[in-house]
Motif scaffolding. Structure first.
Motif, mmCIF file in Angstrom:
data_model
loop_
_atom_site.group_PDB
_atom_site.id
_atom_site.type_symbol
_atom_site.label_atom_id
_atom_site.label_comp_id
_atom_site.label_asym_id
_atom_site.label_seq_id
_atom_site.Cartn_x
_atom_site.Cartn_y
_atom_site.Cartn_z
ATOM 1 N N ALA A 243 0.827 -1.205 0.000
ATOM 2 C CA ALA A 243 0.000 0.000 0.000
ATOM 3 C C ALA A 243 0.865 1.260 0.000
ATOM 4 O O ALA A 243 0.583 2.217 -0.734
ATOM 5 C CB ALA A 243 -0.933 -0.016 1.206
ATOM 6 N N ILE A 244 1.933 1.299 0.805
ATOM 7 C CA ILE A 244 2.800 2.480 0.827
ATOM 8 C C ILE A 244 3.491 2.662 -0.515
ATOM 9 O O ILE A 244 3.684 3.781 -0.994
ATOM 10 C CB ILE A 244 3.820 2.414 1.983
ATOM 11 C CG1 ILE A 244 4.670 3.685 2.060
ATOM 12 C CG2 ILE A 244 4.725 1.213 1.863
ATOM 13 C CD1 ILE A 244 3.919 4.915 2.423
ATOM 14 N N LEU A 245 3.850 1.548 -1.172
ATOM 15 C CA LEU A 245 4.432 1.653 -2.504
ATOM 16 C C LEU A 245 3.429 2.272 -3.473
ATOM 17 O O LEU A 245 3.780 3.148 -4.276
ATOM 18 C CB LEU A 245 4.860 0.279 -3.006
ATOM 19 C CG LEU A 245 5.378 0.230 -4.452
ATOM 20 C CD1 LEU A 245 6.678 1.025 -4.591
ATOM 21 C CD2 LEU A 245 5.576 -1.216 -4.914
ATOM 22 N N PRO A 269 15.165 6.334 8.030
ATOM 23 C CA PRO A 269 16.402 6.458 7.260
ATOM 24 C C PRO A 269 16.406 5.515 6.058
ATOM 25 O O PRO A 269 15.795 4.454 6.079
ATOM 26 C CB PRO A 269 17.481 6.060 8.274
ATOM 27 C CG PRO A 269 16.775 5.137 9.225
ATOM 28 C CD PRO A 269 15.369 5.661 9.322
ATOM 29 N N ASN A 270 17.117 5.950 5.019
ATOM 30 C CA ASN A 270 17.259 5.122 3.814
ATOM 31 C C ASN A 270 15.915 4.689 3.246
ATOM 32 O O ASN A 270 15.736 3.546 2.817
ATOM 33 C CB ASN A 270 18.123 3.893 4.105
ATOM 34 C CG ASN A 270 19.518 4.266 4.551
ATOM 35 O OD1 ASN A 270 20.148 5.154 3.979
ATOM 36 N ND2 ASN A 270 19.995 3.602 5.593
ATOM 37 N N LEU A 271 14.970 5.625 3.287
ATOM 38 C CA LEU A 271 13.635 5.350 2.760
ATOM 39 C C LEU A 271 13.698 4.992 1.273
ATOM 40 O O LEU A 271 13.040 4.065 0.805
ATOM 41 C CB LEU A 271 12.741 6.563 2.964
ATOM 42 C CG LEU A 271 11.335 6.505 2.385
ATOM 43 C CD1 LEU A 271 10.510 5.463 3.110
ATOM 44 C CD2 LEU A 271 10.667 7.871 2.470
ATOM 45 N N VAL A 272 14.495 5.768 0.543
ATOM 46 C CA VAL A 272 14.729 5.466 -0.866
ATOM 47 C C VAL A 272 16.230 5.414 -1.121
ATOM 48 O O VAL A 272 17.014 6.062 -0.429
ATOM 49 C CB VAL A 272 14.073 6.500 -1.810
ATOM 50 C CG1 VAL A 272 12.573 6.473 -1.685
ATOM 51 C CG2 VAL A 272 14.625 7.894 -1.565
ATOM 52 N N ALA A 301 20.102 -5.674 -1.125
ATOM 53 C CA ALA A 301 19.319 -4.851 -2.040
ATOM 54 C C ALA A 301 17.900 -5.381 -2.204
ATOM 55 O O ALA A 301 17.003 -4.635 -2.623
ATOM 56 C CB ALA A 301 20.014 -4.779 -3.398
ATOM 57 N N LYS A 302 17.676 -6.639 -1.876
ATOM 58 C CA LYS A 302 16.345 -7.217 -2.015
ATOM 59 C C LYS A 302 15.357 -6.629 -1.021
ATOM 60 O O LYS A 302 14.162 -6.926 -1.098
ATOM 61 C CB LYS A 302 16.409 -8.736 -1.856
ATOM 62 C CG LYS A 302 17.134 -9.420 -3.008
ATOM 63 C CD LYS A 302 17.175 -10.908 -2.826
ATOM 64 C CE LYS A 302 17.903 -11.578 -4.001
ATOM 65 N NZ LYS A 302 17.987 -13.033 -3.840
ATOM 66 N N ARG A 303 15.841 -5.793 -0.107
ATOM 67 C CA ARG A 303 14.945 -5.119 0.815
ATOM 68 C C ARG A 303 14.323 -3.864 0.203
ATOM 69 O O ARG A 303 13.654 -3.097 0.905
ATOM 70 C CB ARG A 303 15.687 -4.771 2.104
ATOM 71 C CG ARG A 303 16.110 -6.017 2.886
ATOM 72 C CD ARG A 303 16.570 -5.689 4.271
ATOM 73 N NE ARG A 303 16.785 -6.904 5.040
ATOM 74 C CZ ARG A 303 17.004 -6.933 6.348
ATOM 75 N NH1 ARG A 303 17.049 -5.811 7.028
ATOM 76 N NH2 ARG A 303 17.195 -8.065 6.985
ATOM 77 N N TYR A 304 14.554 -3.672 -1.085
ATOM 78 C CA TYR A 304 13.955 -2.552 -1.803
ATOM 79 C C TYR A 304 13.088 -3.082 -2.942
ATOM 80 O O TYR A 304 13.325 -4.171 -3.466
ATOM 81 C CB TYR A 304 15.041 -1.617 -2.361
ATOM 82 C CG TYR A 304 15.755 -0.835 -1.277
ATOM 83 C CD1 TYR A 304 15.369 0.464 -0.958
ATOM 84 C CD2 TYR A 304 16.788 -1.412 -0.547
ATOM 85 C CE1 TYR A 304 16.007 1.176 0.050
ATOM 86 C CE2 TYR A 304 17.427 -0.710 0.474
ATOM 87 C CZ TYR A 304 17.035 0.583 0.756
ATOM 88 O OH TYR A 304 17.656 1.268 1.776
ATOM 89 N N ALA A 320 14.461 3.689 -5.733
ATOM 90 C CA ALA A 320 13.809 2.462 -5.251
ATOM 91 C C ALA A 320 13.364 2.688 -3.813
ATOM 92 O O ALA A 320 14.132 3.211 -2.983
ATOM 93 C CB ALA A 320 14.769 1.279 -5.327
ATOM 94 N N LEU A 321 12.143 2.289 -3.512
ATOM 95 C CA LEU A 321 11.559 2.467 -2.183
ATOM 96 C C LEU A 321 11.825 1.231 -1.328
ATOM 97 O O LEU A 321 11.769 0.099 -1.804
ATOM 98 C CB LEU A 321 10.053 2.685 -2.305
ATOM 99 C CG LEU A 321 9.269 2.931 -1.009
ATOM 100 C CD1 LEU A 321 9.645 4.283 -0.407
ATOM 101 C CD2 LEU A 321 7.766 2.869 -1.287
ATOM 102 N N THR A 322 12.085 1.448 -0.027
ATOM 103 C CA THR A 322 12.346 0.341 0.873
ATOM 104 C C THR A 322 11.094 -0.508 1.110
ATOM 105 O O THR A 322 9.972 -0.009 1.031
ATOM 106 C CB THR A 322 12.858 0.852 2.236
ATOM 107 O OG1 THR A 322 13.165 -0.267 3.078
ATOM 108 C CG2 THR A 322 11.815 1.707 2.938
ATOM 109 N N LYS A 323 11.299 -1.787 1.429
ATOM 110 C CA LYS A 323 10.216 -2.685 1.844
ATOM 111 C C LYS A 323 10.095 -2.746 3.365
ATOM 112 O O LYS A 323 9.135 -3.303 3.890
ATOM 113 C CB LYS A 323 10.481 -4.101 1.334
ATOM 114 C CG LYS A 323 10.505 -4.258 -0.171
ATOM 115 C CD LYS A 323 10.829 -5.697 -0.535
ATOM 116 C CE LYS A 323 10.845 -5.907 -2.043
ATOM 117 N NZ LYS A 323 11.189 -7.312 -2.385
ATOM 118 N N MET A 324 11.087 -2.203 4.071
ATOM 119 C CA MET A 324 11.177 -2.361 5.520
ATOM 120 C C MET A 324 10.475 -1.198 6.220
ATOM 121 O O MET A 324 11.006 -0.085 6.290
ATOM 122 C CB MET A 324 12.651 -2.417 5.950
ATOM 123 C CG MET A 324 13.459 -3.534 5.292
ATOM 124 S SD MET A 324 12.909 -5.192 5.778
ATOM 125 C CE MET A 324 12.123 -5.747 4.272
#
Length: 352
Positions: A243-245, A269-272, A301-304, A320-324
């Protein structure tokens, strides 16, 4: 039931056959093929191991061990025989044996499976991505074990037993794999017979909803899903990080700069992550990996979000947007929606 070939001139019944007559072996052929296409008999399942038997004082092995989207373990038993044998009793033993598995144990099992298959995948990240989890939640993991039985046919004794067990809150699915001969080719008719989709769909949805609500109450984990709207386009029933994506990309698609949007979420931090140029998925993966290594970080990198349709491009850079996200996801969505209220992007809790 039967299968028929129909053309403008006739309807011809296909001849029933057996796996044995085609020289197909239970493990060497049927199991191998279903492992690669597990959705044929168990949609929404990730295969963790094949021929799993890591327990003491027993030589028994689970044909396929899987994980579903609700973080339940899935025991899959296959039989090429005409009545299914006593596979339900065998599967019950297996379900009991794996019922105490922890997340870390499952990661260890999946790592070995990936090693056997030669796949270049990080097990822990792959499982978290499959579950759409930002972090491990042991209180919600493997709370139930589902059983999937697949066979050419099932005896009345077996189906009666399974229906009785399901009435007592077990979750067992019987899928019939009926082979037919079509001019020398094998045609496979795949039909779930327990539960019958036409009769049981509503009860299954209600049962799953009750189980999810119970797990959410016990663990304190928010399992709410959301619908996101961008103008007249609806992105329905999304897990929080999806949803945030959708919200982030929604305002981006209406002209918002990804860097400006990211600055709104100043607690994250490190949102994108960004890299110079218009990059594709693989190039962006390499760029973020290089950034993380230069920063001495062990994350991946798979966390994005790195699929081509998830990346964003602006200012001559790729983002790229973070998944975390953890527990701040809804707050972040609301901040973005409020800031860009003129862009007609909004969200709400999904309807059940």
């Amino acid at each position: 039931m039967a299968l028929y070939e129909m053309d403008q001139n006739s309807i011809r019944k296909l001849r029933e056959t057996t796996f044995v007559s085609y020289g197909l072996k239970e493990r060497g052929d049927i199991q191998r093929l279903l492992k690669e296409r597990i959705e044929v008999i168990a949609p929404g399942t990730m295969v963790l191991a094949e021929e799993f038997g890591e327990w003491e004082a027993s030589r028994r092995r689970i044909d396929l061990l899987g994980l579903d989207k609700d973080a339940n373990l899935v025991v899959v038993e296959l039989k090429r025989t005409e009545d299914g044998g006593h596979m339900e009793l065998q599967a019950l033993r297996y379900a009991a044996m794996v019922s105490t598995m922890t997340f870390d144990k499952v990661v260890e099992i999946y790592e070995r499976h990936l090693g056997i298959d030669g796949a270049d995948v990080e097990a822990r990240t792959a499982i978290l991505d499959f579950l759409e989890w930002d972090e491990v939640d042991e209180d919600s993991f493997a709370q139930d074990v589902r059983i999937v039985l697949a066979s050419a046919e099932f005896s009345r004794e077996l189906t009666t037993t399974v229906m009785w067990l399901n009435e007592h809150n077990l979750d067992i699915t019987c899928v019939r794999l009926k082979p037919y001969d079509y001019d020398g080719r094998l045609i496979l008719d795949v039909q779930p017979i327990i539960p019958l989709p036409e009769a049981e769909e509503y009860q299954v949805r209600v049962r799953d909803k009750v189980q999810k609500e119970r797990k959410a109450r016990e663990s304190g984990r928010d399992l709410t899903r959301y619908d996101v709207f961008v103008d007249d386009d609806k992105y329905p029933n999304l897990a929080k990080r999806r949803a945030i994506l959708a919200v982030f990309r929604g305002v981006y698609s209406k002209g918002a700069n990804p860097e400006d949007v990211a600055k709104l979420i100043d607690w994250k931090p490190n949102l994108v992550r960004s890299a110079e140029g218009t990059l594709g998925s693989g190039e962006m993966y390499d760029a973020i990996t290089e950034q993380l290594e230069s920063e001495g970080k062990t994350s991946t990198a798979k966390r994005y979000f790195l699929a081509d349709d998830e990346l964003m491009h602006a200012n001559g850079r790729t983002y790229a947007l973070t998944k975390m996200w953890g527990r701040s996801t809804v707050e972040a969505m609301q901040v973005i929606v409020d800031k860009y209220s003129d862009l007609n992007v909004c969200f709400r809790e999904a309807e059940i």
